[in-house]
Design a protein around this motif. Structure first.
Motif, PDB file in Angstrom:
ATOM      1  N   THR A  80       5.130  14.477 -58.211  1.00  0.00           N
ATOM      2  CA  THR A  80       5.901  15.404 -57.388  1.00  0.00           C
ATOM      3  C   THR A  80       6.556  14.656 -56.227  1.00  0.00           C
ATOM      4  OG1 THR A  80       4.395  17.212 -57.932  1.00  0.00           O
ATOM      5  CG2 THR A  80       5.770  17.510 -55.988  1.00  0.00           C
ATOM      6  N   ILE A  81       5.835  13.691 -55.686  1.00  0.00           N
ATOM      7  CA  ILE A  81       6.363  12.895 -54.579  1.00  0.00           C
ATOM      8  C   ILE A  81       7.638  12.181 -55.019  1.00  0.00           C
ATOM      9  CG2 ILE A  81       5.907  10.896 -53.100  1.00  0.00           C
ATOM     10  CD1 ILE A  81       2.890  11.775 -53.315  1.00  0.00           C
ATOM     11  N   TYR A  82       7.600  11.580 -56.201  1.00  0.00           N
ATOM     12  CA  TYR A  82       8.772  10.856 -56.693  1.00  0.00           C
ATOM     13  C   TYR A  82       9.919  11.811 -57.017  1.00  0.00           C
ATOM     14  CZ  TYR A  82       5.731   6.865 -56.780  1.00  0.00           C
ATOM     15  OH  TYR A  82       4.884   5.860 -56.406  1.00  0.00           O
ATOM     16  N   ARG A  83       9.598  12.945 -57.603  1.00  0.00           N
ATOM     17  CA  ARG A  83      10.634  13.932 -57.928  1.00  0.00           C
ATOM     18  C   ARG A  83      11.340  14.401 -56.661  1.00  0.00           C
ATOM     19  NH1 ARG A  83       8.335  19.256 -59.887  1.00  0.00           N
ATOM     20  NH2 ARG A  83       8.392  19.647 -57.671  1.00  0.00           N
ATOM     21  N   GLU A  84      10.575  14.698 -55.630  1.00  0.00           N
ATOM     22  CA  GLU A  84      11.162  15.165 -54.376  1.00  0.00           C
ATOM     23  C   GLU A  84      11.930  14.049 -53.673  1.00  0.00           C
ATOM     24  OE1 GLU A  84      10.912  18.630 -53.224  1.00  0.00           O
ATOM     25  OE2 GLU A  84      10.560  18.540 -55.373  1.00  0.00           O
ATOM     26  N   CYS A  85      11.463  12.820 -53.807  1.00  0.00           N
ATOM     27  CA  CYS A  85      12.179  11.680 -53.219  1.00  0.00           C
ATOM     28  C   CYS A  85      13.541  11.520 -53.889  1.00  0.00           C
ATOM     29  CB  CYS A  85      11.346  10.414 -53.359  1.00  0.00           C
ATOM     30  SG  CYS A  85      12.057   8.980 -52.524  1.00  0.00           S
ATOM     31  N   TYR A  86      13.566  11.571 -55.207  1.00  0.00           N
ATOM     32  CA  TYR A  86      14.841  11.473 -55.924  1.00  0.00           C
ATOM     33  C   TYR A  86      15.766  12.622 -55.551  1.00  0.00           C
ATOM     34  CZ  TYR A  86      12.615   7.915 -58.823  1.00  0.00           C
ATOM     35  OH  TYR A  86      11.970   6.801 -59.267  1.00  0.00           O
ATOM     36  N   LYS A  87      15.203  13.814 -55.415  1.00  0.00           N
ATOM     37  CA  LYS A  87      16.016  14.974 -55.036  1.00  0.00           C
ATOM     38  C   LYS A  87      16.641  14.752 -53.660  1.00  0.00           C
ATOM     39  CE  LYS A  87      17.699  19.153 -54.924  1.00  0.00           C
ATOM     40  NZ  LYS A  87      18.859  19.526 -55.701  1.00  0.00           N
ATOM     41  N   ALA A  88      15.870  14.211 -52.726  1.00  0.00           N
ATOM     42  CA  ALA A  88      16.409  13.963 -51.385  1.00  0.00           C
ATOM     43  C   ALA A  88      17.543  12.939 -51.434  1.00  0.00           C
ATOM     44  CB  ALA A  88      15.293  13.492 -50.454  1.00  0.00           C
ATOM     45  N   ILE A  89      17.380  11.892 -52.225  1.00  0.00           N
ATOM     46  CA  ILE A  89      18.447  10.900 -52.362  1.00  0.00           C
ATOM     47  C   ILE A  89      19.698  11.563 -52.930  1.00  0.00           C
ATOM     48  CG2 ILE A  89      19.151   8.821 -53.619  1.00  0.00           C
ATOM     49  CD1 ILE A  89      16.191   7.887 -53.307  1.00  0.00           C
ATOM     50  N   ILE A  90      19.504  12.418 -53.926  1.00  0.00           N
ATOM     51  CA  ILE A  90      20.632  13.144 -54.521  1.00  0.00           C
ATOM     52  C   ILE A  90      21.324  14.001 -53.461  1.00  0.00           C
ATOM     53  CG2 ILE A  90      21.259  15.009 -56.120  1.00  0.00           C
ATOM     54  CD1 ILE A  90      18.925  13.932 -57.934  1.00  0.00           C
ATOM     55  N   THR A  91      20.536  14.732 -52.666  1.00  0.00           N
ATOM     56  CA  THR A  91      21.145  15.639 -51.684  1.00  0.00           C
ATOM     57  C   THR A  91      21.954  14.873 -50.644  1.00  0.00           C
ATOM     58  OG1 THR A  91      19.189  15.718 -50.240  1.00  0.00           O
ATOM     59  CG2 THR A  91      19.352  17.391 -51.949  1.00  0.00           C
ATOM     60  N   PHE A  92      21.414  13.760 -50.155  1.00  0.00           N
ATOM     61  CA  PHE A  92      22.162  12.988 -49.160  1.00  0.00           C
ATOM     62  C   PHE A  92      23.423  12.393 -49.778  1.00  0.00           C
ATOM     63  CE2 PHE A  92      17.973  12.578 -46.808  1.00  0.00           C
ATOM     64  CZ  PHE A  92      18.344  13.457 -45.801  1.00  0.00           C
ATOM     65  N   HIS A  93      23.344  11.967 -51.021  1.00  0.00           N
ATOM     66  CA  HIS A  93      24.532  11.428 -51.696  1.00  0.00           C
ATOM     67  C   HIS A  93      25.598  12.520 -51.864  1.00  0.00           C
ATOM     68  CE1 HIS A  93      26.965   8.972 -54.378  1.00  0.00           C
ATOM     69  NE2 HIS A  93      27.100  10.071 -55.110  1.00  0.00           N
ATOM     70  N   MET A  94      25.170  13.696 -52.292  1.00  0.00           N
ATOM     71  CA  MET A  94      26.126  14.787 -52.493  1.00  0.00           C
ATOM     72  C   MET A  94      26.803  15.152 -51.166  1.00  0.00           C
ATOM     73  SD  MET A  94      26.039  15.330 -55.712  1.00  0.00           S
ATOM     74  CE  MET A  94      26.629  16.952 -56.113  1.00  0.00           C
TER      75      MET A  94
ATOM     76  N   GLU B 227      30.402  17.222 -50.689  1.00  0.00           N
ATOM     77  CA  GLU B 227      30.104  18.410 -51.488  1.00  0.00           C
ATOM     78  C   GLU B 227      29.638  19.611 -50.667  1.00  0.00           C
ATOM     79  OE1 GLU B 227      30.724  18.786 -54.735  1.00  0.00           O
ATOM     80  OE2 GLU B 227      31.511  16.751 -54.846  1.00  0.00           O
ATOM     81  N   GLY B 228      29.463  19.452 -49.362  1.00  0.00           N
ATOM     82  CA  GLY B 228      29.128  20.604 -48.526  1.00  0.00           C
ATOM     83  C   GLY B 228      27.921  20.386 -47.634  1.00  0.00           C
ATOM     84  N   GLU B 229      27.900  21.146 -46.548  1.00  0.00           N
ATOM     85  CA  GLU B 229      26.826  21.060 -45.553  1.00  0.00           C
ATOM     86  C   GLU B 229      25.465  21.461 -46.116  1.00  0.00           C
ATOM     87  OE1 GLU B 229      26.751  20.096 -42.209  1.00  0.00           O
ATOM     88  OE2 GLU B 229      28.737  19.293 -42.630  1.00  0.00           O
ATOM     89  N   GLU B 230      25.460  22.321 -47.139  1.00  0.00           N
ATOM     90  CA  GLU B 230      24.176  22.768 -47.695  1.00  0.00           C
ATOM     91  C   GLU B 230      23.374  21.593 -48.242  1.00  0.00           C
ATOM     92  OE1 GLU B 230      27.226  23.232 -50.985  1.00  0.00           O
ATOM     93  OE2 GLU B 230      27.152  23.777 -48.880  1.00  0.00           O
ATOM     94  N   TRP B 231      24.072  20.536 -48.689  1.00  0.00           N
ATOM     95  CA  TRP B 231      23.372  19.350 -49.199  1.00  0.00           C
ATOM     96  C   TRP B 231      22.641  18.634 -48.068  1.00  0.00           C
ATOM     97  CZ3 TRP B 231      22.370  19.039 -54.085  1.00  0.00           C
ATOM     98  CH2 TRP B 231      23.218  19.656 -54.998  1.00  0.00           C
TER      99      TRP B 231
END
Length: 104
Positions: A25-39, A44-48
């Motif tokens: 879960t730690i790795y999944r959430e880490c990857y998600k955070a990297i994705i959000t900052f990249h977006m 792609e918008g402030e929501e990211w």
């Protein structure tokens, strides 16, 4: 492709067993955070950025529970946040601290 990565994240998160805390879960959430900052960086918008900040806060909390496992990932995400905020010297310092933490 970060759009496809985000779709994969959503699919993995929809599985009921993903709600139980596990090491991956730690790795999944880490990857998600990297994705959000990249977006966010791609316009792609402030929501990211808001989503990335929520995830960064989650890692900050997790770091208090298990510094050895979480610290390098937290520092990496902190560096990503500084990078998208155009705080280049802080980003560099956080990237370097993340690398050092991962090696230790």
């Amino acid at each position: 492709d970060y759009q496809k990565a985000n779709e994969s994240y959503k699919a993995a998160s929809s599985v009921p067993s993903s709600k139980m805390p596990k090491l991956w879960t730690i790795y999944r959430e880490c990857y998600k955070a990297i994705i959000t900052f990249h977006m966010y960086a791609e316009g792609e918008g402030e929501e990211w950025l808001q989503e990335g900040m929520k995830l960064l806060s989650k890692f900050q909390f997790w770091k208090t529970i298990s510094k050895d496992v979480i610290e390098s990932k937290f520092l990496l995400l902190q560096a990503e946040y500084h990078a998208v905020s155009c705080e280049i010297s802080k980003a560099r310092a956080s990237f370097e601290a993340s690398i050092k933490s991962a090696r230790d």
